[in-house]
Design a protein around this motif. Sequence first.
Motif, short mmCIF file in Angstrom:
data_model
loop_
_atom_site.label_atom_id
_atom_site.label_comp_id
_atom_site.label_asym_id
_atom_site.label_seq_id
_atom_site.Cartn_x
_atom_site.Cartn_y
_atom_site.Cartn_z
N UNK A 21 58.39 72.59 65.48
CA UNK A 21 58.53 71.43 66.33
C UNK A 21 58.32 70.08 65.70
N UNK A 22 59.11 69.33 65.28
CA UNK A 22 58.77 68.05 64.61
C UNK A 22 57.99 67.17 65.25
N UNK A 23 57.73 67.36 66.30
CA UNK A 23 56.59 66.62 67.16
C UNK A 23 55.10 66.97 66.79
N UNK A 24 55.09 68.19 66.53
CA UNK A 24 53.67 68.64 65.82
C UNK A 24 53.31 68.10 64.53
N UNK A 25 54.24 68.15 63.52
CA UNK A 25 54.04 67.62 62.38
C UNK A 25 53.76 66.24 62.35
N UNK A 26 54.76 65.42 63.31
CA UNK A 26 54.41 63.91 63.49
C UNK A 26 53.14 63.70 64.01
N UNK A 27 52.61 64.51 65.15
CA UNK A 27 51.35 64.07 65.87
C UNK A 27 50.35 64.30 64.77
N UNK A 28 50.38 65.43 63.72
CA UNK A 28 49.41 65.71 62.78
C UNK A 28 49.36 64.32 61.71
N UNK A 29 50.38 63.95 61.51
CA UNK A 29 50.46 62.88 60.63
C UNK A 29 49.90 61.54 60.83
N UNK A 30 50.30 61.31 62.21
CA UNK A 30 49.52 60.27 62.80
C UNK A 30 48.22 60.31 62.96
N UNK A 31 47.59 61.52 63.22
CA UNK A 31 46.24 61.70 63.50
C UNK A 31 45.41 61.69 62.35
N UNK A 32 45.83 61.51 61.21
CA UNK A 32 45.26 61.43 60.01
C UNK A 32 44.60 60.15 59.72
N UNK A 33 45.38 59.15 60.55
CA UNK A 33 45.03 57.64 60.22
C UNK A 33 45.48 56.94 59.31
N UNK A 34 46.35 57.71 58.43
CA UNK A 34 46.98 57.10 57.24
C UNK A 34 48.32 56.61 57.40
N UNK A 35 48.89 57.09 58.74
CA UNK A 35 50.43 56.57 58.63
C UNK A 35 50.38 56.04 60.34
N UNK A 36 51.26 54.98 60.55
CA UNK A 36 51.41 54.40 61.91
C UNK A 36 52.53 55.20 62.52
N UNK A 37 53.67 55.43 61.82
CA UNK A 37 54.74 56.04 62.49
C UNK A 37 55.33 57.15 61.72
N UNK A 38 55.77 58.20 62.32
CA UNK A 38 56.31 59.40 61.41
C UNK A 38 57.33 59.96 62.35
N UNK A 39 58.25 60.59 61.42
CA UNK A 39 59.59 61.42 61.91
C UNK A 39 59.59 62.47 60.93
N UNK A 40 59.62 63.66 61.65
CA UNK A 40 59.95 64.95 60.78
C UNK A 40 61.23 65.52 61.17
N UNK A 41 61.99 65.94 60.07
CA UNK A 41 63.22 66.42 60.42
C UNK A 41 63.47 67.69 59.32
N UNK A 42 64.35 68.48 59.72
CA UNK A 42 64.78 69.45 58.67
C UNK A 42 65.80 69.26 57.98
#
Length: 507
Positions: A416-437
């Motif tokens: 799920x792209x959302x799972x990767x995006x949520x993890x990236x944002x939860x790091x506190x290092x990024x404000x927005x994220x989009x994951x794709x194949x």
Amino acid sequence: MEGPDPNPRPLDHLTLRGVSNAQALLTREGPLDYAGLETAVGAVAGALRAKALKPGDRVASWLPKTRMTSILPLACARAGVIHVPINPLLKHAQVAHILFDSGASLLISGAARLATLAEGDLPADCSAAEEEEGAAMLGGKDRLPPSDANPDDVAALLYTSGSTGRPKGVVLSHANLWLGAISVAYYLALGPDDRTLAVLPLSFDYGQNQLLSTWAAGGEVIPLEYLSARDVIRAVERHDVTTLAGVPPLWVQLVEAVWPPQAALSLRRLTNSGGRLPMSVLRRMREMFPAAEIFPMYGLTEAFRSTYLDPALVDAHPDSIGTAVPFAELMVLRPDGTETAAEEGGELVHAGPLVAKGYWNDPERTAERFRPAPPASRYGGTAVWSGDTVKRDEQGLLYFVSREDAMIKTSGNRVSPTEVEEAAIASGLVAEAVAMGVPDDRLGQAIALVVRPAPPKGREVEADLRNYLKRELPNFMQPTHVLWRADMPKSPNGKLDRDALKQELMA
């Protein structure tokens, strides 16, 4: 050839189909014949019942491939509880979601894995049993006899990622799993002299079916945890394996490796799902495994297996996903519900007894995908809309065209792209994220993660972001590419414009 028996039975009756003294299972704990398998299933079922679990309670397992992991699908069915297998590669956040979402009453796992759970990951009403206690269940004396469960009762929840949100539990009945086993055993022509090397995760429908279809045919299953292609080759050679199921990235590794001639010749059938095999890989498989038939397949967890391509047609139609497996009804429909003409693209819709019962505790998403079968259906009942566009040729062969949702299929896993995006944002290092194949010759798709840094951070924190993701996400969910942007494109409605980002990546 007479067709397979269409009458489903309780799932745990699969143990009764093999010859009692024939080998059924070989794990690191040693071999089990069918009489021993039946005894072990009864013992574990009895131990589960002794834990005061009520009918319909959920029992989760988060284990590597062991005797216990292999037996639990049948033992839970016999005990009247619902099995929730969890991929052992998942980390604590994904495991916690599955435990809470399923309402699990019991989690069976190893001490080391349980130690990785954070405070609050284990629901208050869910107890944990360490692997050692699970092993003791195998030797229990209070054994349950074969069940008289209704084939329509729920037997398992298999969690699969969607294009948005966290993994969702697909609800499978005894009939779904029983008929899936019979279907695959039939079209693969499995028999009592077959030995299946189970290299796929047993938490996947494709992986779990390695067990169930082989047992339905009276054969032997050899579960394997492997680190490299060489581990697989050694196991094939050691055990004279006849049947091997894989996903495209594994087949790429296997055809690049050196095989002892006798090991290559022992294989009778090779199956593939989770993505299309490149023609170069198919040709190499033909050269390396001359005694084996190759079965390209396609499916989705919500409808089990959908199609297989007759091995005799692989050379002439290498891009086809074939025709419906036994017990599956497939329709290619226009948006208005009418059937498409030859060579016209439409959505693949499944009906018949392999269709799951919906998503666990999620009526909204269930109503979106599972709807009354269209008038064209001969089965009627409930059908599942796949979201995949396919077309059918004049000969009736199906061809995959595109996937409607944004699901990433990498190394045979649905991410799920959302799972990767949520993890990236939860790091506190990024404000927005989009994951794709993005296309990748080895993985099928690689994960590209486009991020906007959180002020006042910059690209220099990429190492920190990657380290964080490695702690929080399993290996198959790690991004191959991380691209940093000062700003993210927006669509007219103010949402992140994923299509624009994808076009930039593909340019």
